[in-house]
Every structure is written in structure tokens, then in C-alpha cells.
Design a protein around this motif. Structure first.
Motif, short mmCIF file in Angstrom:
data_model
loop_
_atom_site.label_atom_id
_atom_site.label_comp_id
_atom_site.label_asym_id
_atom_site.label_seq_id
_atom_site.Cartn_x
_atom_site.Cartn_y
_atom_site.Cartn_z
N LEU A 71 6.29 -11.00 -3.81
CA LEU A 71 7.63 -9.61 -3.79
C LEU A 71 8.11 -9.80 -2.34
CD1 LEU A 71 7.84 -7.22 -5.61
CD2 LEU A 71 6.16 -5.88 -3.92
N PRO A 72 9.77 -9.71 -3.17
CA PRO A 72 10.14 -9.09 -1.81
C PRO A 72 10.04 -7.78 -0.41
CG PRO A 72 12.22 -9.29 -3.18
CD PRO A 72 10.25 -9.54 -3.79
N LEU A 73 9.97 -7.84 0.35
CA LEU A 73 9.98 -6.68 1.47
C LEU A 73 11.10 -6.31 2.28
CD1 LEU A 73 6.08 -6.66 2.34
CD2 LEU A 73 7.35 -5.34 0.49
N PRO A 74 11.93 -5.66 2.07
CA PRO A 74 11.57 -4.08 1.19
C PRO A 74 11.86 -3.81 -0.14
CG PRO A 74 13.02 -3.13 2.25
CD PRO A 74 12.92 -5.31 2.79
N SER A 75 10.42 -3.00 -0.79
CA SER A 75 10.37 -3.20 -1.63
C SER A 75 10.53 -2.33 -2.91
CB SER A 75 9.66 -4.59 -3.09
OG SER A 75 9.67 -4.19 -4.31
N PRO A 76 11.34 -1.83 -4.11
CA PRO A 76 10.48 0.02 -4.34
C PRO A 76 9.51 -0.22 -5.27
CG PRO A 76 11.92 -1.18 -5.76
CD PRO A 76 11.77 -2.27 -4.19
N ILE A 77 8.68 -1.28 -5.03
CA ILE A 77 7.73 -1.58 -5.75
C ILE A 77 6.72 -0.78 -5.17
CG2 ILE A 77 6.23 -3.19 -7.30
CD1 ILE A 77 8.63 -2.80 -9.04
N PRO A 78 5.80 -0.01 -5.43
CA PRO A 78 4.76 0.52 -4.73
C PRO A 78 3.34 -0.60 -4.61
CG PRO A 78 4.18 1.44 -7.38
CD PRO A 78 5.72 0.28 -7.14
N TRP A 79 3.90 -1.71 -3.93
CA TRP A 79 2.54 -2.79 -4.32
C TRP A 79 1.87 -2.15 -2.95
CZ3 TRP A 79 1.43 -3.44 0.80
CH2 TRP A 79 2.60 -3.04 2.26
N HIS A 80 1.50 -1.18 -1.98
CA HIS A 80 0.44 -0.71 -1.31
C HIS A 80 -0.74 -0.18 -2.31
CE1 HIS A 80 3.29 2.47 -2.09
NE2 HIS A 80 2.53 3.65 -2.24
N ARG A 81 -0.36 0.42 -3.45
CA ARG A 81 -1.67 1.11 -4.69
C ARG A 81 -2.46 -0.05 -4.75
NH1 ARG A 81 3.12 4.61 -7.14
NH2 ARG A 81 3.86 5.46 -5.02
N VAL A 82 -2.19 -1.37 -4.79
CA VAL A 82 -2.49 -2.28 -5.64
C VAL A 82 -3.65 -2.71 -4.12
CG1 VAL A 82 -2.96 -4.61 -6.35
CG2 VAL A 82 -1.22 -2.86 -6.78
N VAL A 83 -5.43 -2.81 -4.03
CA VAL A 83 -6.20 -3.19 -3.84
C VAL A 83 -7.27 -4.26 -4.38
CG1 VAL A 83 -5.89 -1.36 -1.90
CG2 VAL A 83 -7.74 -1.10 -4.17
N ASN A 84 -8.27 -4.54 -3.07
CA ASN A 84 -8.72 -5.41 -4.35
C ASN A 84 -10.21 -4.80 -4.74
OD1 ASN A 84 -10.49 -4.45 -1.83
ND2 ASN A 84 -10.20 -7.11 -0.78
N ALA A 85 -11.22 -5.24 -5.57
CA ALA A 85 -12.06 -4.02 -5.70
C ALA A 85 -13.29 -3.57 -5.20
CB ALA A 85 -12.58 -5.10 -7.19
N ARG A 86 -13.19 -4.24 -4.06
CA ARG A 86 -14.14 -3.95 -2.98
C ARG A 86 -13.84 -2.79 -2.17
NH1 ARG A 86 -14.47 -9.34 0.80
NH2 ARG A 86 -14.73 -7.37 1.85
N GLY A 87 -11.89 -2.25 -2.16
CA GLY A 87 -12.29 -0.63 -2.26
C GLY A 87 -11.29 -0.93 -0.73
N CYS A 88 -10.80 -2.26 -0.50
CA CYS A 88 -10.06 -2.50 0.67
C CYS A 88 -9.05 -2.99 0.66
CB CYS A 88 -11.35 -3.10 2.19
SG CYS A 88 -11.87 -4.18 1.57
N ILE A 89 -8.09 -2.64 1.64
CA ILE A 89 -6.31 -3.00 1.14
C ILE A 89 -7.16 -4.83 1.89
CG2 ILE A 89 -4.59 -3.28 3.09
CD1 ILE A 89 -4.94 -0.54 3.87
#
Length: 131
Positions: A71-89
DNA sequence: GACTTGACATGGA
DNA sequence: CTCCATGCCAAGT
């Protein structure tokens, strides 16, 4: 390409007007990941595995990670809302500082993130059935 | 072609 | 809770 069992589901489903899944390489995978990520409501979180499952790529969490990496940054896609299952960035190779950017964006949406990059995933997890 | 690595997930120790 | 092993698939070497 489609992943494992997801491949079968995809062939049966055939929800590809663009003939995306018909390609051997499934060039539309990234697009589908981004489209699904874009559906995550502000202030909520989703895991890589969750996204994979929602787009019919069961068990392909890693591919979701690759899609977001491309995904090219910056991007309108809210990629920051995706984290791993362990609950950390998760940290992104080759992108120093993307982690704090993500943390900052999440805090801006009301999600507390500690110095370790961990956050209350159970509380802010996106549940599509409620959307 | 194999071999390794990686923005992951899951289950057991 | 953390650490480790296994499964997964794509990309890089």
C-alpha cells in the motif's frame, strides 16, 4: 493467488465481475484487502486474519500483511486499524516510524496505545455483524 | 528449481 | 502472561 480453502470458495462464489479471480495470479487481491480495510469504522480495530477471512481468504493473514505493505503511503486506506491477533501494532520493515504513526492515528480515534504498542483489542474489535 | 524470511494465527508448554 | 512450534502463502535470494 487464492489461499488454500479460500481458493475453492472463490471458484464457487465467482463474485468477480472483473474476472479478477479468474487470473492465475489474482491481481485483485490487494484491492480487495484495501476495500475491506476501508470498511473498518473509525475507532475500531481488525486483525489480519479477520480481514483475510472477510474477503474469503481463510488462513491467509500473511497475504493481508503483504497487501498492506504494498500500500503506497500516504493513503486514504485506514491501514492503521489493522493489528495482529496479539493486540499490538506490528512493525513494518523498511518503514521506520510507521509504528508510531499508526499509534498516533489510533490515539486520535480514541484508542489508547501504550509504549509497547499494545492496545485493548477485545474492546475495540470490529464486529461486522453490528455494522 | 530450493531455501529463507516475513506488517500472521493458533495451540500447547 | 510469554515463549516456542507448526501451518500458511508470497516474495526475495
Amino acid at each position: 493467488m487464492a489461499c488454500g480453502l479460500a481458493r475453492m470458495a472463490e471458484m464457487v462464489n465467482t463474485a468477480d465481475p472483473m474476472g479478477i479471480g479468474a487470473q492465475g495470479r489474482e491481481p485483485g487481491f490487494d484491492q480487495r484487502v484495501w476495500a475491506m480495510v476501508a470498511r473498518i469504522p473509525p475507532g475500531q480495530l481488525a486483525t489480519y486474519g479477520q480481514i483475510a477471512e472477510l474477503i474469503g481468504a481463510w488462513g491467509c493473514a500473511r497475504q493481508v500483511g503483504w497487501a498492506l505493505r504494498r500500500l503506497p503511503l500516504p493513503s486514504p486506506i485506514p491501514w492503521h486499524r489493522v493489528v495482529n491477533a496479539r493486540g499490538c501494532i506490528a512493525m513494518s520493515p523498511g518503514r521506520e516510524g510507521s509504528d508510531w504513526i499508526q499509534a498516533d492515528l489510533l490515539r486520535a480515534e480514541g484508542i489508547p496505545v501504550d509504549a509497547e504498542g499494545r492496545l485493548p483489542l477485545a474492546r475495540y474489535r470490529w464486529r461486522m455483524e453490528l455494522a
